[in-house]
Design a protein around this motif. Sequence first.
Motif, PDB file in Angstrom:
ATOM      1  N   UNK A   1     -13.655  -6.302 -10.036  1.00 47.54           N
ATOM      2  CA  UNK A   1     -13.918  -4.891  -9.743  1.00 47.54           C
ATOM      3  C   UNK A   1     -15.396  -4.572  -9.907  1.00 47.54           C
ATOM      4  N   UNK A   2     -15.855  -3.574  -9.182  1.00 52.37           N
ATOM      5  CA  UNK A   2     -17.226  -3.084  -9.348  1.00 52.37           C
ATOM      6  C   UNK A   2     -17.335  -2.144 -10.548  1.00 52.37           C
ATOM      7  N   UNK A   3     -16.212  -1.631 -11.007  1.00 55.81           N
ATOM      8  CA  UNK A   3     -16.192  -0.723 -12.153  1.00 55.81           C
ATOM      9  C   UNK A   3     -14.960   0.147 -12.111  1.00 55.81           C
ATOM     10  N   UNK A   4     -14.872   1.086 -13.068  1.00 52.71           N
ATOM     11  CA  UNK A   4     -13.719   1.971 -13.118  1.00 52.71           C
ATOM     12  C   UNK A   4     -13.572   2.846 -11.893  1.00 52.71           C
ATOM     13  N   UNK A   5     -14.646   3.067 -11.173  1.00 54.85           N
ATOM     14  CA  UNK A   5     -14.597   3.898  -9.985  1.00 54.85           C
ATOM     15  C   UNK A   5     -13.775   3.308  -8.857  1.00 54.85           C
ATOM     16  N   UNK A   6     -13.378   2.043  -8.969  1.00 54.56           N
ATOM     17  CA  UNK A   6     -12.536   1.440  -7.938  1.00 54.56           C
ATOM     18  C   UNK A   6     -11.094   1.944  -8.001  1.00 54.56           C
ATOM     19  N   UNK A   7     -10.695   2.556  -9.107  1.00 53.60           N
ATOM     20  CA  UNK A   7      -9.333   3.086  -9.219  1.00 53.60           C
ATOM     21  C   UNK A   7      -9.223   4.404  -8.473  1.00 53.60           C
TER      22      UNK A   7
ATOM     23  N   UNK B   1       0.853  -1.186   0.000  1.00 53.23           N
ATOM     24  CA  UNK B   1       0.000   0.000   0.000  1.00 53.23           C
ATOM     25  C   UNK B   1       0.889   1.235   0.000  1.00 53.23           C
ATOM     26  N   UNK B   2       0.472   2.263  -0.728  1.00 52.84           N
ATOM     27  CA  UNK B   2       1.233   3.511  -0.746  1.00 52.84           C
ATOM     28  C   UNK B   2       0.289   4.669  -0.580  1.00 52.84           C
ATOM     29  N   UNK B   3       0.871   5.819  -0.258  1.00 53.85           N
ATOM     30  CA  UNK B   3       0.077   7.032  -0.113  1.00 53.85           C
ATOM     31  C   UNK B   3       0.425   7.960  -1.243  1.00 53.85           C
ATOM     32  N   UNK B   4      -0.609   8.556  -1.863  1.00 52.38           N
ATOM     33  CA  UNK B   4      -0.376   9.411  -3.018  1.00 52.38           C
ATOM     34  C   UNK B   4       0.525  10.568  -2.639  1.00 52.38           C
ATOM     35  N   UNK B   5       1.610  10.819  -3.395  1.00 52.53           N
ATOM     36  CA  UNK B   5       2.499  11.934  -3.113  1.00 52.53           C
ATOM     37  C   UNK B   5       1.874  13.244  -3.516  1.00 52.53           C
ATOM     38  N   UNK B   6       2.430  14.361  -3.035  1.00 49.60           N
ATOM     39  CA  UNK B   6       1.908  15.665  -3.456  1.00 49.60           C
ATOM     40  C   UNK B   6       2.028  15.833  -4.953  1.00 49.60           C
ATOM     41  N   UNK B   7       1.200  16.710  -5.507  1.00 51.11           N
ATOM     42  CA  UNK B   7       1.184  16.903  -6.958  1.00 51.11           C
ATOM     43  C   UNK B   7       2.548  17.302  -7.476  1.00 51.11           C
TER      44      UNK B   7
ATOM     45  N   UNK C   1      -3.295 -10.910 -12.545  1.00 51.51           N
ATOM     46  CA  UNK C   1      -4.271  -9.824 -12.675  1.00 51.51           C
ATOM     47  C   UNK C   1      -5.328  -9.864 -11.581  1.00 51.51           C
ATOM     48  N   UNK C   2      -5.844 -11.051 -11.265  1.00 45.98           N
ATOM     49  CA  UNK C   2      -6.919 -11.155 -10.280  1.00 45.98           C
ATOM     50  C   UNK C   2      -6.431 -10.726  -8.896  1.00 45.98           C
ATOM     51  N   UNK C   3      -5.181 -11.081  -8.571  1.00 45.13           N
ATOM     52  CA  UNK C   3      -4.607 -10.709  -7.282  1.00 45.13           C
ATOM     53  C   UNK C   3      -4.516  -9.186  -7.146  1.00 45.13           C
ATOM     54  N   UNK C   4      -4.014  -8.513  -8.198  1.00 47.42           N
ATOM     55  CA  UNK C   4      -3.891  -7.058  -8.143  1.00 47.42           C
ATOM     56  C   UNK C   4      -5.265  -6.383  -8.144  1.00 47.42           C
ATOM     57  N   UNK C   5      -6.197  -6.953  -8.901  1.00 48.72           N
ATOM     58  CA  UNK C   5      -7.550  -6.384  -8.943  1.00 48.72           C
ATOM     59  C   UNK C   5      -8.217  -6.482  -7.575  1.00 48.72           C
ATOM     60  N   UNK C   6      -7.985  -7.575  -6.877  1.00 45.51           N
ATOM     61  CA  UNK C   6      -8.548  -7.718  -5.523  1.00 45.51           C
ATOM     62  C   UNK C   6      -8.008  -6.639  -4.595  1.00 45.51           C
ATOM     63  N   UNK C   7      -6.703  -6.328  -4.726  1.00 43.84           N
ATOM     64  CA  UNK C   7      -6.114  -5.280  -3.894  1.00 43.84           C
ATOM     65  C   UNK C   7      -6.721  -3.924  -4.227  1.00 43.84           C
ATOM     66  N   UNK C   8      -6.909  -3.643  -5.522  1.00 46.56           N
ATOM     67  CA  UNK C   8      -7.520  -2.380  -5.937  1.00 46.56           C
ATOM     68  C   UNK C   8      -8.935  -2.266  -5.398  1.00 46.56           C
TER      69      UNK C   8
ATOM     70  N   UNK D   1     -10.270  -3.790  -2.744  1.00 50.16           N
ATOM     71  CA  UNK D   1     -10.305  -3.663  -1.291  1.00 50.16           C
ATOM     72  C   UNK D   1      -9.908  -2.256  -0.843  1.00 50.16           C
ATOM     73  N   UNK D   2      -8.916  -1.665  -1.498  1.00 52.48           N
ATOM     74  CA  UNK D   2      -8.515  -0.310  -1.133  1.00 52.48           C
ATOM     75  C   UNK D   2      -9.616   0.696  -1.466  1.00 52.48           C
ATOM     76  N   UNK D   3     -10.336   0.437  -2.557  1.00 55.10           N
ATOM     77  CA  UNK D   3     -11.476   1.293  -2.894  1.00 55.10           C
ATOM     78  C   UNK D   3     -12.541   1.214  -1.805  1.00 55.10           C
ATOM     79  N   UNK D   4     -12.721   0.020  -1.229  1.00 60.60           N
ATOM     80  CA  UNK D   4     -13.698  -0.138  -0.150  1.00 60.60           C
ATOM     81  C   UNK D   4     -13.269   0.660   1.087  1.00 60.60           C
ATOM     82  N   UNK D   5     -11.966   0.661   1.377  1.00 62.60           N
ATOM     83  CA  UNK D   5     -11.481   1.445   2.524  1.00 62.60           C
ATOM     84  C   UNK D   5     -11.686   2.945   2.280  1.00 62.60           C
ATOM     85  N   UNK D   6     -11.452   3.382   1.047  1.00 64.20           N
ATOM     86  CA  UNK D   6     -11.679   4.806   0.753  1.00 64.20           C
ATOM     87  C   UNK D   6     -13.153   5.159   0.867  1.00 64.20           C
ATOM     88  N   UNK D   7     -14.011   4.242   0.415  1.00 69.01           N
ATOM     89  CA  UNK D   7     -15.451   4.482   0.543  1.00 69.01           C
ATOM     90  C   UNK D   7     -15.861   4.565   2.011  1.00 69.01           C
TER      91      UNK D   7
END
Length: 474
Positions: A65-71, A1-7, A133-140, A142-148
């Motif tokens: 994934x539930x859709x593109x919104x998970x990114x 897991x990483x944290x988005x850097x400043x712009x 691919x499935x492993x990385x998609x699962x991580x994406x 799950x992280x989307x769920x935490x953000x939600x």
Amino acid sequence: MSIAPPAADYDGDYGPEPEDDGARPVPAARQALERQQPNDLTAEQAVLGAMMLSPTAIDDVSRMLRGGGDFYRKPHETIYNAIRDLYDRTGGTKDIDPILVAGELTARGELHLVGGAGYLHTCVNAVPTAANAEHYAEKVRDLAAFRALIETGTRMAAQGYAAIGDAPTVVQAAMAQLQALVAGTAVVEEKLSVADRWQEFIDAQEAGVDPRALDTPWPDINEIVQLLPGQLVMVGAATAGGKSLFGMNLASHVALHRERPVLVASMEMNGNELMARLTSAESGVYLDRLIRHKLEDDDWERIARVSDRMSQAHNFLLDDSPEQSLSKLRAKLRWMASQGRPAGMLVADYLQLMGSENTKANATRAQEIGEISRGLKKIAGEFQIPVVALAQFNRGAVGRRPLVSDFKESSSIEQDSNVIILLHRELAEDGTDTGPTAGTVEAIIAKNRNGANGRIVQLGFQGHRARLVSMAQD
């Protein structure tokens, strides 16, 4: 897991040089929390890279994934949608490589938004093999769920600090938000093969009845129609045609006699009127006496016989809010589930009184009703319950047997509905119930996807006791 850097720390590998970090915009009140939102840019790149390496990976990712919104990053959602659209157009017969995706994004005018063609190759290089691919998609996902969860919690906290409005209503709305979050993140094990379905199918055949089906209080209708999860059942009638009686009698049968939770959303009558009709139908006390509060000794005896049943009817919910919408119905159904009594059926009375949502400025009322009809069908599928919607006929249906085309302000009802029942009473010109068919109503089965169409069932119309009865009953 990483944290988005400043712009300011972004380089060309992460796409364009935007004013923000390419992630989803958030309200100003939450900007302080934005940098702490969980994300994994490498996993997102790996998902997209795998999809551009293998069509099989596209299927695996789409199921996960539930859709593109998970990114987390908006450019990644843009790339994902382009890949999906290309894949759908080719029917999965063509490899979707970075060159094709770049062409698709160019045609949409979006290539510069994702960092150019070079960034697509960066994504491909980020994944060692498409098999992961499935492993990385699962991580994406799950992280989307935490953000939600963060977003929902932040919104709920803001509502709490604002302390505006009716507290119970705000709390119920918060509960609905949590239920929506649970529903949106739940992973359902799919059983799609014949082998997976076979034993359950045979068990139902041996039982002699579909265990998911609900019956009605009218045996003759039960011979033709079953109320199944995911179905939209439309019941139409002219004014004074008996549709509200049909809806309430059906709801009380399921809730009081089959002990399944039911939600009745009535936009036509208030709670006292609904209670009077329910009590009249269950006890046999004349409706007008209940409405005028002029009960006689015999009436009180009848009420006493049903008092225990009614006082324990916690599963029977009557929502008389004059302003009803699809989102409010969803919120109420989720609230019921959160209370440990998920709805077994929803009755909406009636369709043309419901408010529309997200309607275009130039939309006609017929288009709005069509959207509501489709929305009720989606609710039936989402909550896996039969949704019974009552609807009004056009004035042109008066004086003759109705047709499906007589529904007021909508031509999409026939397409959306699994079952359509048209009620017909032959009334005199002055509206009185006279003539050879007095005291009866025809229930015309105009559409029935799982049974016979065109059948007519005669029901007894006992308006003074707020009920429709089988002609075989007293």
